[in-house]
Write an enzyme that holds these catalytic residues in place. Structure first.
Site, PDB file in Angstrom:
ATOM      1  N   LYS A 101      64.434  23.482 -26.203  1.00 46.34           N
ATOM      2  CA  LYS A 101      62.989  23.411 -25.957  1.00 46.34           C
ATOM      3  C   LYS A 101      62.148  23.710 -27.195  1.00 46.34           C
ATOM      4  CE  LYS A 101      62.596  24.067 -20.994  1.00 46.34           C
ATOM      5  NZ  LYS A 101      63.991  24.249 -20.510  1.00 46.34           N
TER       6      LYS A 101
ATOM      7  N   GLU B  34      52.218  25.621 -19.113  1.00 44.04           N
ATOM      8  CA  GLU B  34      52.627  26.075 -17.791  1.00 44.04           C
ATOM      9  C   GLU B  34      54.128  26.286 -17.833  1.00 44.04           C
ATOM     10  OE1 GLU B  34      52.558  22.630 -18.159  1.00 44.04           O
ATOM     11  OE2 GLU B  34      54.699  22.583 -17.660  1.00 44.04           O
TER      12      GLU B  34
ATOM     13  N   SER C 234      72.680  21.880 -23.892  1.00 41.47           N
ATOM     14  CA  SER C 234      71.238  22.089 -24.082  1.00 41.47           C
ATOM     15  C   SER C 234      70.820  23.545 -24.248  1.00 41.47           C
ATOM     16  CB  SER C 234      70.466  21.461 -22.923  1.00 41.47           C
ATOM     17  OG  SER C 234      70.915  21.967 -21.678  1.00 41.47           O
TER      18      SER C 234
HETATM   19  C1  LIG Z   1      64.546  23.436 -19.492  1.00 40.67           C
HETATM   20  C2  LIG Z   1      65.992  23.158 -19.685  1.00 40.67           C
HETATM   21  C3  LIG Z   1      66.589  21.958 -19.257  1.00 40.67           C
HETATM   22  C4  LIG Z   1      65.835  20.914 -18.479  1.00 40.67           C
HETATM   23  O1  LIG Z   1      64.771  20.327 -19.141  1.00 40.67           O
HETATM   24  P1  LIG Z   1      64.856  18.862 -19.772  1.00 40.67           P
HETATM   25  O2  LIG Z   1      63.456  18.572 -20.142  1.00 40.67           O
HETATM   26  O3  LIG Z   1      65.400  17.944 -18.720  1.00 40.67           O
HETATM   27  O4  LIG Z   1      65.774  18.939 -20.927  1.00 40.67           O
HETATM   28  C5  LIG Z   1      67.932  21.750 -19.531  1.00 40.67           C
HETATM   29  N1  LIG Z   1      68.675  22.673 -20.168  1.00 40.67           N
HETATM   30  C6  LIG Z   1      68.146  23.844 -20.585  1.00 40.67           C
HETATM   31  C7  LIG Z   1      69.023  24.822 -21.281  1.00 40.67           C
HETATM   32  C8  LIG Z   1      66.797  24.124 -20.352  1.00 40.67           C
HETATM   33  O5  LIG Z   1      66.296  25.300 -20.780  1.00 40.67           O
END
Ligand SMILES: *Cc1c(COP(=O)(O)O)cnc(C)c1O
Length: 393
Positions: free
Chosen positions: A89, A111, A377
């Site tokens: 993010k 938000e 992610s």
């Molecule tokens: C917020 C988040 C997501 C989901 O958000 P996307 O916009 O779909 O990427 C996925 N993995 C992690 C670790 C997150 O913090």
């Protein structure tokens, strides 16, 4: 066929800017300037420098030997979990705060649902010395105390949304109201590839650094830039958009998007938007979203807070509708099991969002010489209590 955005702000049938008239000047200012600003050498230089020295990029592309042996294919992990603040993010919030500065803004609003985007926003506001207000549903504030504490420690003000179900969509409404009232000095940092044009495209471009790095890292390791498969979990869709971005038009690269099926696709407690969603408008863009037949948005559910979103961004709606990406839904149980497996095979505890992507190996068979890249992610520290409760550790 193109899988990127067109000059009207649409991916195929999806996207656009469906916003109240009072918001038009704010969104239009951004639309007219974002590409020009992103193309400025000084912008690129500052963005790249911060990604390198502050976020810690490039994130490694790691060959997961034991996981590969188990599933008899070649699996690489793109380590977004190693970024500062623990997920992808921050790539977006760094980009947007630099954008806000170039636009002459002094005040940032955002938000947040689970608090992850709020923390990523509060982080970059501290970095730049900018005022930061994060709207959050009153219920979510109670559920996500550690992230609320982080935001406060970083100097942000967390404002409770007291109306409706007192969760994410109510926080979004409050943020939009704020932006309407403060059009001149305020920038609204949206946390995924959602919202009115140009947000989905702008966020995708900031996250595109992920696939830009995968290309040269894979060239180093495998002698080719293109993997056979790229896999990512999808909430709003930003980490997937980043991992897919430079492969969108390379149709020999198979794109796999993994959604949260919660307690089962048809259990009534799910966030599997591609299967359950219909065309509609959410947060200012036309996309697929879960709704009742009279158009009320259905409350989504997933064990993972980051995937608990009733829509997907317009890029993903288009990738789904055209068949360019394969969509798979993974239940809570399958995701938790996959998260435990990754921990014990590779010594990496993933965020529960990312665990959904890893469950793909029980769902789908890959060839032994396939190169499979999974976007890891985020890291699992924030989810430890969830894992503890689930596995009774
Ligand atoms: C917020 C988040 C997501 C989901 O958000 P996307 O916009 O779909 O990427 C996925 N993995 C992690 C670790 C997150 O913090």
């Amino acid at each position: 066929m193109s899988f990127n955005i067109n000059d009207k702000g649409y991916y195929g049938d999806f996207g656009g800017a469906y916003i109240p008239e009072m918001l038009y000047p704010n969104v239009e200012e951004l639309r007219q300037n974002y590409l020009k600003i992103m193309a400025e050498p000084s912008f690129k230089e500052e963005f790249d420098q911060l990604l390198k020295d502050y976020v810690g990029r490039p994130s490694p592309l790691y060959f997961a030997k034991r996981l590969s042996e188990k599933y008899n294919t070649k699996i690489y992990l793109k380590r977004e979990d190693l970024n500062h603040t623990g997920a992808h993010k921050v790539n977006n919030t760094i980009g947007q705060i630099l954008m806000a500065q170039r636009l002459g803004k002094t005040r940032i609003i955002a938000e947040t649902g689970a608090g992850q985007h709020g923390v990523a926003t509060a982080t970059v506001c501290a970095l730049m010395g900018m005022e930061c207000i994060v709207y959050m549903g009153e219920i979510d504030i109670a559920r996500q105390a550690p992230n609320v504490a982080r935001m406060k420690m970083l100097g942000a003000e967390v404002r409770p949304a007291l109306s409706g179900s007192r969760t994410l969509k109510d926080a979004t409404n409050e943020a939009i109201r704020d932006w309407i009232n403060n059009p001149v000095d305020t920038h609204y940092i949206i946390g995924s590839v959602v919202g009115p044009h140009p947000y989905p495209d702008m966020v995708a471009r900031f996250q595109a650094v992920v696939s830009e790095e995968i290309k040269w890292q894979l060239k180093d390791k495998e002698g080719r830039e293109k993997p056979d498969h790229v896999i990512a979990c999808v909430g709003g869709g930003s980490n997937a958009a980043g991992a897919f971005y430079h492969y969108l038009d390379d149709t020999d690269v198979n794109l796999i998007a993994v959604e949260a099926a919660g307690k089962g696709i048809h259990s009534g407690e799910s966030a599997a938007t591609s299967v359950l969603g219909k065309e509609g408008i959410i947060h200012g863009s036309k996309t697929l979203l879960m709704q009742t037949h009279d158009g009320q948005i259905t409350e989504p559910y997933s064990i993972s807070a980051g995937l608990d979103y009733p829509g997907v961004g317009p890029m993903h709606a288009h990738l789904y509708k055209t068949g360019r990406a394969e969509f798979i839904s993974i239940t809570d149980d399958q995701a938790m099991t996959a998260g435990l497996e990754l921990s014990q095979l590779e010594g990496i505890i993933p965020a529960i969002e990312s665990s959904h992507a890893f469950a793909v190996f029980d769902h789908k068979k890959f060839n032994p010489d396939d190169v499979v890249v999974i976007n890891l992610s985020g890291r699992g520290d924030k989810d430890l209590q969830n894992y503890i409760d689930y596995f009774k550790l």
